[in-house]
Write an enzyme that holds these catalytic residues in place. Structure first.
Site, short mmCIF file in Angstrom:
data_model
loop_
_atom_site.label_atom_id
_atom_site.label_comp_id
_atom_site.label_asym_id
_atom_site.label_seq_id
_atom_site.Cartn_x
_atom_site.Cartn_y
_atom_site.Cartn_z
N HIS A 51 0.83 -1.22 0.00
CA HIS A 51 0.00 0.00 0.00
C HIS A 51 0.86 1.26 0.00
O HIS A 51 0.43 2.30 0.49
CB HIS A 51 -0.94 0.04 1.22
N SER A 78 14.30 21.91 -16.04
CA SER A 78 13.09 22.69 -16.28
C SER A 78 13.49 24.02 -16.90
O SER A 78 14.55 24.56 -16.59
CB SER A 78 12.37 22.92 -14.95
N LYS A 114 15.41 22.04 -10.76
CA LYS A 114 14.79 20.78 -11.17
C LYS A 114 15.73 19.84 -11.90
O LYS A 114 16.53 20.24 -12.73
CB LYS A 114 13.61 21.08 -12.09
N GLU A 169 9.35 8.66 -16.87
CA GLU A 169 7.98 9.10 -17.12
C GLU A 169 7.53 8.76 -18.55
O GLU A 169 6.39 8.35 -18.78
CB GLU A 169 7.85 10.61 -16.88
#
Ligand code: ARG
Length: 461
Positions: free
Chosen positions: A156, A277, A283, A290
């Site tokens: 979980h 970024s 970043k 992704e």
């Protein structure tokens, strides 16, 4: 418009119809497979005496010339031709004249395209298997290096019990190993040659289908000519296997993204596999992971598309089946690239062992072992569960781990605790006592790593 047909037509094809019908823009990918198939076909035609040996040699030389010119850039595959089969045949006739007109004897584009697509898919099955095996080598390397690197195991997405990085990686090894085995099964099942099925009903020439199957390294000919031209099951199986691979990579990517987050910092993705970024200078984004996760959709799409295309087609060949190509090609390339990039990202990733071990220690992942300690000293499990629940609450209130409590604090909750509790609940003990087959304990992991090595060894031989 250079067409292979037209004799029975009195009007020329409408340009939009021609364009809609044509497949050359995408089936030119099958160029090499088409040549391979044609070479095998003419060798067989000569062997059974349907064409002469001189004609065979002329055709083979013509095909070699087309191949050399296309590869050398002096001959372009253009939309002047309807499909790759027309391109090759028309060019052959231009080059060698009448002998070229005999290439298509006893053959239909229906068995020709069935063969080309099968050859192409078989190559892709092998290529996918190769890059998967390389990824498995990378995973195995991490398992060997991190056999004692402790980290929390989750259920979980909540810290559950301590495991090791080797153990976590081993789970992906098993998944991807099954993917390799799936590809192997598919290859075995699909390795039959449809050439010689004709348009649907075989041919009146005494074609030696065993010979062409052999020349093209198949285990034999397909056994029903209608099935031979209209079967795309093997491609559906492959797209299904690719979808499963992509699903595995997507899960793995999701974990890398979580582990790489500012909150977890279990791993750091190498600069070469990260992006920045345009506005936020701090970043460093896990874009590759992704994208691998994101590209899963188009791979599933290819599978759904072909299943849907095939579901209502009467026997035998129908033009719908031309739709088996574009999305399948895309899925094959996508999964191949995803495996290679994921592999590179994993191989260059840094694992922050200290942060992982601390996270395991500070997440009560040893609570089950603390309860087991009491059980081993005669406390019934349900009571032990309750006692450790109190211990955990005590720790949460103070922001400490169980290991940080003094013996007198522990004894206040239960007098059963003794000095040996600290050893019993150390992360190392918790992991290394788990020695059942497939568990994270050091000795069990040595066994697991050995079987991983044996698997890779068996794939090499
Ligand atoms: N371009 C076609 C395909 O991909 C080749 C077979 C064409 N056969 C036919 N009878 N029109 O399926």
């Amino acid at each position: 418009m250079a067409q292979l047909w037209g004799g029975r037509f009195t009007k020329s094809t409408d340009q939009m119809v021609y364009d809609f019908n044509a497949s050359i823009s995408f089936d030119q990918k099958l160029f090499e497979q088409d040549l391979r198939g044609s070479r095998a076909h003419v060798k067989m035609l000569a062997a059974i005496g349907v064409i002469s040996e001189a004609e065979r040699d002329q055709i083979l030389a013509g095909l070699d010339g087309i191949e050399a010119d296309v590869k050398g850039g002096s001959l372009e595959i253009t939309s002047e031709y309807e499909d790759i089969h027309s391109f090759v045949e028309a060019n052959l006739i231009d080059r060698i004249g009448d002998a070229g007109k005999k290439l298509h004897t006893g053959r239909s584009r229906n068995d020709q395209v069935a063969l080309d697509m099968r050859l192409y898919t078989r190559d892709q099955v092998d290529a996918t298997s190769d890059v998967l095996l390389h990824l498995l080598e990378t995973i195995l390397g991490i398992m060997e290096e991190h056999i004692d690197t402790i980290m929390p195991g989750f259920t979980h997405l909540q810290k559950a019990q301590p495991i090791t990085l080797a153990h976590h990686m081993g789970a992906y090894f098993e998944m991807l190993k099954r993917d390799v085995l799936r590809l192997k099964d598919i290859r075995t099942r699909m390795n039959y040659c449809p050439l010689g099925s004709g348009a649907l009903a075989g041919t009146t020439y005494p074609l030696d289908r065993y010979m062409t199957a052999d020349l093209l390294e198949f285990d034999g000919p397909t056994l029903n000519s209608m099935d031979g031209v209209s079967d795309r099951d093997y491609l559906i199986e492959f797209l299904s296997a690719l979808s499963t691979i992509q699903m595995h990579l997507s899960r793995f990517s999701e974990e890398v993204i979580i582990w790489n987050s500012n909150e977890y910092r279990f791993v750091e993705i190498d600069d070469a596999y990260s992006t920045g970024s345009s506005i936020m200078p701090q970043k460093k984004n896990p874009d590759i992971a992704e994208l691998v996760r994101g590209k899963t959709g188009r791979v599933y799409g290819a599978l759904m598309s072909l299943l849907t295309t095939m579901k209502g087609i009467p026997l035998a060949y129908n033009k719908d089946m031309q739709e088996d190509k574009e999305l399948a090609f895309d899925a094959m390339e996508t999964v191949h690239d995803c495996i290679v990039l994921f592999d590179g990202m994993l191989a260059t990733m840094t694992f922050n062992s200290g942060i992982m071990a601390n996270s395991a220690k500070n997440g009560f992942t040893n609570a089950t072992d603390a309860a087991d300690y009491l059980v081993n000293r005669g406390v019934p499990f349900r009571d032990a569960h309750g006692i450790i629940g109190q211990v955990v609450l005590y720790c949460i209130d103070r922001g400490i781990a169980i290991d940080d409590m003094s013996l007198s604090e522990l004894k206040e909750i239960s007098p059963v605790f003794e000095e040996d509790i600290y050893d019993a609940i150390s992360m190392e003990t918790c992991v290394n006592k788990r020695l059942t087959v497939g568990a994270p304990g050091h000795d069990a992991m040595v066994e697991e790593i050995n079987s991983c090595k044996e698997f890779l060894e068996s794939c090499r031989s």
